[in-house]
Design an enzyme around this catalytic site. Structure first.
Site, PDB file in Angstrom:
ATOM      1  N   HIS A   1       0.817  -1.213   0.000  1.00 39.50           N
ATOM      2  CA  HIS A   1       0.000   0.000   0.000  1.00 39.50           C
ATOM      3  C   HIS A   1       0.855   1.270   0.000  1.00 39.50           C
ATOM      4  CE1 HIS A   1       0.837   0.716   4.301  1.00 39.50           C
ATOM      5  NE2 HIS A   1       0.722  -0.588   4.442  1.00 39.50           N
ATOM      6  N   ASP A   2       0.368   2.263  -0.728  1.00 41.23           N
ATOM      7  CA  ASP A   2       0.964   3.601  -0.782  1.00 41.23           C
ATOM      8  C   ASP A   2       2.343   3.629  -1.434  1.00 41.23           C
ATOM      9  OD1 ASP A   2      -1.184   5.017   0.830  1.00 41.23           O
ATOM     10  OD2 ASP A   2      -0.506   3.538   2.302  1.00 41.23           O
TER      11      ASP A   2
ATOM     12  N   GLY B   1       4.900  -1.303   2.586  1.00 39.94           N
ATOM     13  CA  GLY B   1       4.143  -0.077   2.371  1.00 39.94           C
ATOM     14  C   GLY B   1       5.021   1.155   2.251  1.00 39.94           C
TER      15      GLY B   1
END
Length: 265
Positions: free
Chosen positions: A121-122, A139
């Site tokens: 994520h991100d 992440g």
């Protein structure tokens, strides 16, 4: 023409571009956008608020856009944006962003994600990245253009990998990697410059020589800190483009830690 196999499931609301091909037993969620020429082979899952750019090709058993592997995630709307001409191979996984990380995961253009790779994520992935089998991004990782990750390598959360860098197979990266750097080891150490990559990209010899000299000043000197040495190089060689890329990367953010050569190298 668009081709959707009878066993595929495309939910209402999905946006399907011209020439898209969706293979057997694949599923496409209601908030997905597949651009012109995208191919999903069999058993592909694309879900969430995910967009896939033109002519990208996703192979069997890839899982794209399911909720991020973050216990703080509580179902907020976040996004996964995948660019054009990417190859995403078998069992690869990509997660959308989180509210705390900006809400979006972005993948650039012309990348290759081999079998079992993971984009957390991100993450922000540039263009022409290559992730070999089972390479993983935790992440908030930033991968610049033309980065190569060897098989079974792992990048720790919040790390930055500079443009043109190469990470060896089975290497665990805990800190930032300078542009054009080459790192290896169970805990990554800087092993020099990615000279082969620089030559393949056609950089002039004099620029490569200047970069090699700058590398020695940055990592083989005991004077001052890495940051102070980078500041001196930036002031002393403002017209050397490759050197500038490296010094800008080091000076861009305060309080960063970098992969450096091991003391006995």
């Amino acid at each position: 023409m668009t081709e959707i196999h009878p066993t595929a499931i495309v939910e209402d609301g999905a946006v399907i571009g011209e020439g898209v091909r969706i293979g057997p037993y694949s599923t496409v969620g209601p908030n997905v956008k597949l651009a012109v020429g995208v191919t999903l082979e069999s058993h592909v899952v694309v879900t969430g608020h995910t967009s896939v750019g033109p002519n990208s090709h996703i192979f069997p058993f890839a899982s794209i856009g399911h909720k991020p592997q973050d216990l703080k995630f509580s179902g907020e709307v976040t996004y996964l944006e995948i660019g054009a001409n990417n190859q995403i191979r078998e069992h690869a996984t990509m997660s959308p962003g989180t509210e705390g990380g900006g809400g979006v995961t972005r993948v650039g253009n012309n990348c290759l994600f081999m079998m079992g790779t993971h984009v957390g994520h991100d993450c922000l992935v540039g263009d022409y990245a290559i992730l070999a089998n089972n390479a993983t991004l935790a992440g908030h990782v930033e991968l610049a253009d033309h980065v190569i990750l060897g098989g079974l390598s792992a990048i720790r959360q919040w790390s930055r990998i500079g443009t043109g860098a190469i990470v060896g197979g089975m290497t665990g990266v805990e800190f930032d990697v300078i542009p054009f750097g080459s790192v290896i080891g169970d805990r990554a150490r800087l092993a020099g410059l990615n000279l082969i990559g620089l030559k393949r990209k056609g950089f002039p010899r004099e620029q490569i020589h200047a970069l090699r000299a700058a590398y020695r000043e940055l990592f083989e000197s005991d004077e001052g800190t890495l940051r102070s040495r980078a500041e001196a190089l930036a002031a002393g060689q403002p017209d050397q483009p490759l050197v500038k890329v490296v010094t800008d990367f080091i000076l861009e953010k305060e309080d960063r830690r970098f992969c450096t050569p091991r003391s006995d190298d």
